[in-house]
Design a protein around this motif. Sequence first.
Motif, PDB file in Angstrom:
ATOM      1  N   TYR A 290      -6.714  -0.370  -4.572  1.00  0.00           N
ATOM      2  CA  TYR A 290      -6.095  -1.688  -4.692  1.00  0.00           C
ATOM      3  C   TYR A 290      -5.023  -1.853  -3.625  1.00  0.00           C
ATOM      4  O   TYR A 290      -4.154  -1.000  -3.464  1.00  0.00           O
ATOM      5  CB  TYR A 290      -5.478  -1.878  -6.077  1.00  0.00           C
ATOM      6  N   GLU A 291      -5.077  -2.978  -2.945  1.00  0.00           N
ATOM      7  CA  GLU A 291      -4.102  -3.232  -1.881  1.00  0.00           C
ATOM      8  C   GLU A 291      -2.731  -3.557  -2.450  1.00  0.00           C
ATOM      9  O   GLU A 291      -1.696  -3.188  -1.883  1.00  0.00           O
ATOM     10  CB  GLU A 291      -4.599  -4.378  -1.000  1.00  0.00           C
ATOM     11  N   PHE A 371      -4.928   1.626   1.622  1.00  0.00           N
ATOM     12  CA  PHE A 371      -5.996   0.914   0.928  1.00  0.00           C
ATOM     13  C   PHE A 371      -7.338   1.174   1.616  1.00  0.00           C
ATOM     14  O   PHE A 371      -7.481   1.033   2.821  1.00  0.00           O
ATOM     15  CB  PHE A 371      -5.691  -0.584   0.915  1.00  0.00           C
TER      16      PHE A 371
END
Length: 738
Positions: A290-291, A371
């Motif tokens: 997840y960024e 990420f």
Amino acid sequence: MTNAESEPGGFARFVSGRKSKWVVLVLWIILLAGLGPLAGKINDVQKNDIGAWLPKSADSTKEVVQEQKFQPPIFPGLVVFQRDGGLTDDDKKIVDGLKAKLTDPANATFKDKKNPTVDEKKTWAYKFSTVVASGVQEIPAPKSLAVLNIPIDPGTAGWNKLGDVVTAINDEIGTPPAGLKVHVTGAAGNAADSMKSFKKVDGALTYVTFGVVILILLLAYRSPVLWILPIFSVAFAYTGASGMVYLLAKHAGLTVNGWSAFVLPVLAVGAGVDYAMLILARYREELRRYEDRHEAMAHAIHRAGPAVFASSATVAVSMLCLLLAEMNSTKGLGPVSAVAVGFSLIAMTTLFPALLVILGRWVFWPVKPSFGSVEPTASGVWARMGRRVAKRPRAVWVGTTLILAVCAVGLSSLKLHPLNGAESFTDKPDSVVGAQILQDNGLGGTGNPIYVTMNRAARDEVAGKIQSVPGIVTGSVTPPQGLPDVKDGIGLLQATTTAPSDSPAGRDTAMAVRAAVHSVPGADAHVGGWAAMAKDSATAASHDDKTLIPVILLVVFVILALLLRAVLAPLLLMLTVVLSFGASLGISALMFHGPFGLGGEDNSFPLIVFVFLVALGVDYNIFLMTRIREEAVRNGTRRGALIGLAATGGVITWAGLVLASTFGVLGTLTITFAAELGFAVALGVLLDTLIVRSVLVTALTLDIGKRMWWPSKLSSAPEPDGGTLEAARAADDGVLVS
């Protein structure tokens, strides 16, 4: 990209939210503002009197209750003066001078604590205000000795006050003349030497523990700043737990003694760091998926949360089972330990995640998880370990089981009994040297008499029964010096044994006295004193072993069954932990009576080791098996076992090293019980971490496959990999499946 079956719930979103993370931090600051000032007062509520340790139902406890009508519980301090060839006139002047000061009513009763102009800590009157002046006497001894018996009433201050008096005695005597040897022994001397040992390691325990945590975090994450957050969070947890324990002791009747207060930081730090490392590892993993770091933390809490909560529940509930113990000292340890673990859980699932998302990815510098990058554990050492085990899992788990079973044979070497003064220390402190001198000169029973209470009308008959018991010094059956003959219809007698009160012979004599006086009709007699207390404590400890160990096993099994939604897996996990416990205790016993040269183990030793090892050892299996189950839903149980081991192997190993090091510091104490406990628990944690979890449990899961989850639906559901070992072995280096 996600590997979730469900989205994070409200709690995970709250502790990692963009705004709510600040609310979490503020709430903790408010909490610490309230509890922080109370944390430093925990020593003020300690109860180290006899009642805080003895079982309530014991005959010696009943004797103490009645004896308190005459005098408070007395801790004898024996000052031994020795000179080869006989004491000189100058030596005798030193003895007489000390006795004169101790028996001076002005010194014994002065308590001007309200006068700020008096420096109480430097006055004789303050230091010796707990000495029962009327009971100070010189014991007849050979010409080479002089022995002063100094009865001390420490009150609720317990051991701390005993140490103050012993220190004051040594300060008053100063440096003795050449050739004159002075030793302070007896119960007060033993207590003072015990305190010295605890004080030496108290600060070291904290520094070494935090030092190890920092080192491990530096090695594991190669970040010069990341270690600050777990340390900061653990410090908050420990402070909050100490403040809460103070409040419970002050207002809710919780009994806190020196032992439970000492264990508090060990558990708070050890458990807290374990939870922090598990969450941190999962957070780093999710940051690659997840960024947004807030989203990554929400999923990390969602994934790791059940394992952390189950782990803390296992430890806390296991500790609370100690409330069923007969020994008050064991009973008090339960709630204190549960509070420590509870605060560690709360801090590591709220404050720690909030701090991580507040600071962002940069705290991992210079190796920041970016990420979309590849998870390094997929091809690491534990992935390779899993592939090796997968080649012949049945041979691995059978062989490992046999090796651990052979180690457990060492259990037969345990020597469970009440430890005497010399056996209570790993070295030879002053009190042990003094006690040996008394024993060598036929004064082994001096200063620690048997006390007997009875109905006044039966006192003469009871006195005759006591004197008729072999092992009682002729003419020693008398009322204690300076006390009334009778009070509230109760009589009090004392008797000196020929054998030391802390020896098997001394305890046997006390039990013979008890049998004799209990035979007097209508006497309602009770026998106490140090020999009787030791025997009653040993009996209670044996009872607690037989009662609490099955209860704790049942409780832990239920928690595991609820967590894993299965019966077979929890049962096998429990068996592996019990096997690990037996092996660690067996190896420890061989070391204690071999290279270490220790005299034995206290009767309560197996139970305390069991509680810590089962509660803490199950932790690592929980961390592993919850991840395996998570992966089994998508990848099959055997494939999930390899993925779970690869993903959790590193963090569990580092966490185990932290916990083992924390308990290992106890091994530096010169107090036998603490040193043995530290060694056994540290060894057991390492066995659980390196052998049981990584080899035995993994091999069992690979061999049994989806049947591990019986009777849940997962045990009969079709597996994506067909459920074969060949499919698991052929998988691409244990790569995590998204």
